[in-house]
Design an enzyme around this catalytic site. Structure first.
Site, PDB file in Angstrom:
ATOM      1  N   HIS A 245      -6.072   1.672   1.867  1.00  0.00           N
ATOM      2  CA  HIS A 245      -6.061   3.662   2.428  1.00  0.00           C
ATOM      3  C   HIS A 245      -6.186   4.228   3.365  1.00  0.00           C
ATOM      4  CE1 HIS A 245      -3.528   2.536  -1.416  1.00  0.00           C
ATOM      5  NE2 HIS A 245      -4.147   3.774  -1.997  1.00  0.00           N
TER       6      HIS A 245
ATOM      7  N   GLU B  56      -8.762  14.356  -4.732  1.00  0.00           N
ATOM      8  CA  GLU B  56      -7.709  14.186  -6.117  1.00  0.00           C
ATOM      9  C   GLU B  56      -8.391  15.180  -7.215  1.00  0.00           C
ATOM     10  OE1 GLU B  56      -6.521  10.092  -7.668  1.00  0.00           O
ATOM     11  OE2 GLU B  56      -7.654   9.719  -6.336  1.00  0.00           O
TER      12      GLU B  56
ATOM     13  N   ASP C 234       0.790  -0.803   0.248  1.00  0.00           N
ATOM     14  CA  ASP C 234      -0.211   0.207   0.418  1.00  0.00           C
ATOM     15  C   ASP C 234       1.121   1.221  -0.346  1.00  0.00           C
ATOM     16  OD1 ASP C 234      -2.153   2.115   0.485  1.00  0.00           O
ATOM     17  OD2 ASP C 234      -2.971   1.423   2.159  1.00  0.00           O
ATOM     18  N   HIS C 235       0.986   2.252  -1.279  1.00  0.00           N
ATOM     19  CA  HIS C 235       2.321   3.266  -1.413  1.00  0.00           C
ATOM     20  C   HIS C 235       2.555   3.909  -0.031  1.00  0.00           C
ATOM     21  CE1 HIS C 235      -1.085   4.541  -3.802  1.00  0.00           C
ATOM     22  NE2 HIS C 235      -0.909   5.336  -3.766  1.00  0.00           N
TER      23      HIS C 235
END
Length: 508
Positions: A259, A235, A196-197
């Site tokens: 996330h 976003e 999970d970046h």
């Protein structure tokens, strides 16, 4: 997560095998991350990279393509001398993922590279491919014996194999269980790294340090002093060329299940008994398991879905979601979700957690806002002119990485006014240097065998159990979409979600 620098592990020799070597993720993130690890002298002394793809090309052609990508995406300016040192350890291998016989040949090729680079049979298998290939590739690795360790005279494995899986890990609990069972037939849970970046970002890793290294925060970190906690991931971008994929996903699967719940669990967890991977994971899991289940009534009251219509973002006219490429004209997929959650344990009972995420919003930002309770409206706050602003601890994840605390003080330009001021630190200030990208940190942890920042199966299972009830509710309802204009703050109902309790979303 090496909070204590005395616990740093040394990376062992290994070959990193990237399935999907010609893909966008590899060119934009993985190879730049590996280059920067080498640039910072964090790469193992004995190391090789094998990019596996279906297209026919030579290693030399592939290296030239990577050179172009590194010039575009590396956080460090490309240094020709450094590039020459890393280019020769990069190899391209052509393989059709669906051809089982090809995996044995791949295994033979990797064994030859072991002798050349002295990598001792250690492997990192990184699946940078579409989810439909996960099970196929893992099955091929298992059938060809590439997940089997070589045992030394003492009976212990003389080498290791680690599997790295990108999201999505299933599309619901049932498919996630099926995939997990398939992985476990080949790899042990301790060798699976579900990446999970977001968890590799500086400020996410800093959450535990802020809490457990500052008594001023940890002593107040409960429902007794905190009014509410907000986590926002927004976003400006729409779905772009991912419309076909995104329409089968939506904001809940794409952002909430992984996330947002991961971040929430780090914020709300109890102090672990140690900084070991297992201790931290256990406390995170308890938070997800303590989330209050929704009922039909609480779903209607506490969950807001949205889908963007046409609008203007950054002076650019953008289309509605239903007009994006690959999206059906009557799509009922959410591009925005906001919800009020409750963590039912002694620490957090009575403190609401608000989370939201969406596309085509007025700004791109990721932040956590901890709002502390206000003092009674007496003394300095008794007058009509003395508006009390709450104390806020704001953790900025991106794009302005940093932390600030808002407190009240006297306005020295007047005799009576009280004003909020911000005590701020930022990782963008000149003295902070060039901070590593999230993938660099995560790949470095994989090399060292540190799984702290990676989701284990129990967390994934608990997250899907929670998310499935929200997805089922959304799919059972015919939403009135679109219900927010591109470039706005999202649906009006998301604002009303907080306003009914005399709260508001903080936009810092």
């Amino acid at each position: 997560m090496d909070i204590n620098t005395n616990t740093v592990r040394v990376s062992e020799p290994t070959i990193m095998v990237i399935f999907g070597g010609t893909g966008d993720l590899t060119h934009r993130k993985l190879i730049p991350a590996l280059y920067n690890l080498a640039f910072d002298q964090l790469m193992p002394e004995h190391f090789a990279i094998v990019a596996v793809g279906r297209r026919a090309k030579s290693s030399e052609e592939y290296r030239e393509e990577l050179y172009t990508s590194l010039n575009k995406y590396s956080r460090n300016k490309l240094d020709d001398a450094q590039w020459l040192r890393i280019r020769d350890i990069i190899h391209y291998y052509q393989l059709d993922f669906t051809e089982t016989a090809g995996y044995e040949q791949l295994g033979t090729y990797l064994a030859e590279l072991d002798g050349l680079y002295h990598t001792q049979g250690n492997r990192i298998f990184y699946l940078a491919v579409a989810p439909e290939y996960f099970e196929t590739i893992v099955g091929g690795l298992g059938a060809s014996g590439q997940s089997v360790c070589r045992r030394g005279s003492d009976g212990h494995c003389a080498n290791w194999q680690r599997l790295v899986i990108e999201k999505p890990f299933g599309k619901d609990l049932s498919t996630a269980k099926h995939l997990n069972d398939a992985l476990h037939t080949v790899f042990d849970e301790s060798d699976i790294y579900r990446i999970d970046h977001y968890l590799g970002k500086d400020m996410i890793q800093n959450i535990m340090v802020l809490r457990f290294c500052n008594v001023v925060f940890e002593s107040l970190w409960s429902s007794q002093y905190i009014d509410n906690i907000q986590i926002s991931l927004s976003e400006k971008l729409g779905v772009g060329s991912r419309g076909g994929y995104y329409d089968h996903s939506g904001a809940i699967r794409d952002m909430v299940q992984n996330h947002l719940l991961q971040i929430l669990s780090l914020v709300a967890m109890e102090p672990p008994v140690s900084l070991s991977t297992d201790a931290i994971r256990q406390e995170k899991l308890k938070v997800i398991q303590a989330l209050e289940p929704f009922t039909a009534d609480t779903l209607r009251e506490n969950v807001v879905f949205g889908q963007y219509g046409a609008g203007v973002v950054g002076a650019e006219q953008v289309p509605a979601y239903r007009d994006e490429s690959g999206v059906p004209d009557n799509s009922n997929t959410e591009t925005f979700v906001a919800m009020r959650l409750c963590v039912n344990n002694f620490r957090w009972a009575g403190t609401p957690f608000y989370i939201r995420t969406g596309k085509r919003l007025q700004e791109s930002a990721a932040e956590i806002v901890i709002q502390f309770k206000s003092l009674p409206n007496i003394l300095y706050f008794a007058g009509e002119q003395a508006r009390q602003e709450p104390n806020l601890l704001v953790i900025r994840i991106q794009p302005n990485v940093g932390v600030y605390f808002q407190l009240n003080t006297k306005d020295f330009s007047t005799q009576k006014e009280i004003v909020p001021v911000k005590v701020e630190t930022s990782h963008l200030s000149p003295n902070q240097g060039n901070t590593p990208e999230a993938y660099e940190r995560l790949i470095y942890d994989i090399m060292r065998g540190d799984a702290t920042l990676f989701a284990w199966w129990n967390e994934v299972e608990a997250s899907w159990k929670f998310a499935d009830q929200i997805i089922a509710y959304r799919e059972s309802q015919r939403q009135k979409f679109p219900n927010y204009i591109a470039g706005s703050a999202g649906p009006v109902k998301a604002i009303e979600l907080l306003a009914r309790e005399s709260r508001e979303w903080w936009t810092i």
